[in-house]
Scaffold this motif. Sequence first.
Motif, PDB file in Angstrom:
ATOM      1  N   SER A  72      -7.535   7.487 -10.431  1.00 45.64           N
ATOM      2  CA  SER A  72      -6.242   7.426 -10.557  1.00 45.64           C
ATOM      3  C   SER A  72      -5.919   8.922 -10.579  1.00 45.64           C
ATOM      4  O   SER A  72      -4.544   9.418 -10.605  1.00 45.64           O
ATOM      5  N   LEU A  73      -6.698   9.902 -10.864  1.00 44.15           N
ATOM      6  CA  LEU A  73      -6.388  11.432 -10.887  1.00 44.15           C
ATOM      7  C   LEU A  73      -6.196  12.018  -9.454  1.00 44.15           C
ATOM      8  O   LEU A  73      -6.670  11.275  -8.366  1.00 44.15           O
ATOM      9  N   PRO A  74      -5.796  13.291  -9.351  1.00 42.79           N
ATOM     10  CA  PRO A  74      -5.708  13.789  -8.117  1.00 42.79           C
ATOM     11  C   PRO A  74      -6.982  14.027  -7.391  1.00 42.79           C
ATOM     12  O   PRO A  74      -8.101  14.271  -7.914  1.00 42.79           O
ATOM     13  N   CYS A  75      -7.041  14.015  -5.959  1.00 42.75           N
ATOM     14  CA  CYS A  75      -8.298  14.204  -5.441  1.00 42.75           C
ATOM     15  C   CYS A  75      -8.556  15.856  -5.294  1.00 42.75           C
ATOM     16  O   CYS A  75      -7.759  16.691  -5.141  1.00 42.75           O
ATOM     17  N   ASP A  76      -9.950  16.147  -5.710  1.00 43.75           N
ATOM     18  CA  ASP A  76     -10.164  17.582  -5.634  1.00 43.75           C
ATOM     19  C   ASP A  76     -11.399  17.960  -4.856  1.00 43.75           C
ATOM     20  O   ASP A  76     -12.457  17.534  -5.012  1.00 43.75           O
ATOM     21  N   THR A  77     -11.166  18.312  -3.490  1.00 43.46           N
ATOM     22  CA  THR A  77     -11.863  18.651  -2.468  1.00 43.46           C
ATOM     23  C   THR A  77     -12.797  20.032  -2.657  1.00 43.46           C
ATOM     24  O   THR A  77     -13.664  20.203  -1.657  1.00 43.46           O
ATOM     25  N   ARG A  78     -12.458  20.807  -3.678  1.00 41.45           N
ATOM     26  CA  ARG A  78     -13.171  22.134  -3.744  1.00 41.45           C
ATOM     27  C   ARG A  78     -14.413  21.861  -4.020  1.00 41.45           C
ATOM     28  O   ARG A  78     -15.177  21.038  -4.610  1.00 41.45           O
ATOM     29  N   ALA A 116     -16.604  13.294 -11.191  1.00 38.98           N
ATOM     30  CA  ALA A 116     -15.655  13.784 -12.015  1.00 38.98           C
ATOM     31  C   ALA A 116     -15.664  15.437 -11.822  1.00 38.98           C
ATOM     32  O   ALA A 116     -16.549  16.030 -11.649  1.00 38.98           O
ATOM     33  N   VAL A 117     -14.213  15.898 -11.736  1.00 41.94           N
ATOM     34  CA  VAL A 117     -14.226  17.222 -11.883  1.00 41.94           C
ATOM     35  C   VAL A 117     -13.325  17.843 -13.019  1.00 41.94           C
ATOM     36  O   VAL A 117     -12.350  17.237 -13.220  1.00 41.94           O
ATOM     37  N   VAL A 118     -14.315  18.617 -13.666  1.00 41.82           N
ATOM     38  CA  VAL A 118     -13.725  18.876 -15.075  1.00 41.82           C
ATOM     39  C   VAL A 118     -13.508  20.545 -14.963  1.00 41.82           C
ATOM     40  O   VAL A 118     -14.388  21.205 -14.459  1.00 41.82           O
ATOM     41  N   PRO A 119     -12.798  20.937 -15.873  1.00 43.48           N
ATOM     42  CA  PRO A 119     -12.625  22.510 -16.130  1.00 43.48           C
ATOM     43  C   PRO A 119     -13.832  23.049 -17.077  1.00 43.48           C
ATOM     44  O   PRO A 119     -14.467  22.499 -17.913  1.00 43.48           O
ATOM     45  N   GLY A 120     -14.217  24.510 -16.634  1.00 41.39           N
ATOM     46  CA  GLY A 120     -15.193  24.949 -17.267  1.00 41.39           C
ATOM     47  C   GLY A 120     -16.515  24.990 -16.588  1.00 41.39           C
ATOM     48  O   GLY A 120     -16.578  24.385 -15.635  1.00 41.39           O
ATOM     49  N   ARG A 121     -17.371  25.776 -17.460  1.00 42.46           N
ATOM     50  CA  ARG A 121     -18.914  25.791 -16.728  1.00 42.46           C
ATOM     51  C   ARG A 121     -19.670  25.093 -17.546  1.00 42.46           C
ATOM     52  O   ARG A 121     -20.160  25.338 -18.505  1.00 42.46           O
TER      53      ARG A 121
END
Length: 299
Positions: free
Chosen positions: A34-40, A73-78
């Motif tokens: 349901s979150l945006p698709c992130d292809t990076r 899942a794509v999460v912010p941070g390292r």
Amino acid sequence: MRRRSIAVTLLAVLALALVVQWLAFHMAEESLKSLPCDTRLAPYTLEVESLFPPYGLLKNATGYCLDGGDVEAVVPGRLGHYSPGYEYILWSSEWDMNYSIALLKESLKRGDPGRIKDDFYWVKINYFKLKLAREYEGVNITEIRFAPSPPLGWAHVIKMAILTPLEDPSICFWVVGVVLSAVVYGVLLLGLNLGAKLPHTNSAVKPILVALFIILVLQGALGDKFELFKHFGLEDGETSPGISCSVNDTYSLLHEFHRMARGYVGNDEATCEVLQNLRSTLAGDEFDALQKTLNVSCT
């Protein structure tokens, strides 16, 4: 009897845990979608194996991607470590840079001005490609691969062990052939066994009954199953279905860095930056010869 009841209880608990785990991971995947698709291509990756999805990490997710069919899942941070794709980009960029410098050194030994300028042009491109690749480390996003621990993990291993060989069309044909042969021979043996048990007084009708039995059972068992063979290859004009929201391809990103680097090399400022970087790499006479050949004034 007591051992049997204990075994049944353990199997029931295992089955219940399997179902609960599957529901939890399935709901987590649906929530991520349901979150945006992130292809990076994320520079960092983290794999978490747990009994239930790592909700503490997933609640901070900003998007999702599909890698090999698995939701990540794509999460912010390292978090975790460098992803294999980003490691390859760094390694490839560094190798290209070192190789172009080696070619430049050979040209400086020969003293051919035209060849020196050509090789230095590629040094500039590879320098800025490597610079862009290193700057990409500043994209602070992490792909989290969440994998279930046993018992669902065991089920996934068994599933992959069965399905992975079937991705080979030749193995698929072999498996289907074995199954069809087993069905045909099984029905024939069943029909012969049935014929042997029919009363001898019906000997004239016996072959007809056995043949009808075999035909009816084969029709019911196989029917349109031969349509399966159509799925082993693409029909004319048919295209293979692609996976939406798949992660950015490593080679595509590397090509993008190369394309962007070509836009940096067309001015004296870029030339001076590369020369400054080469000062500690080239010998003194090599650097002087290069600077004289390029005839660039760097302050």
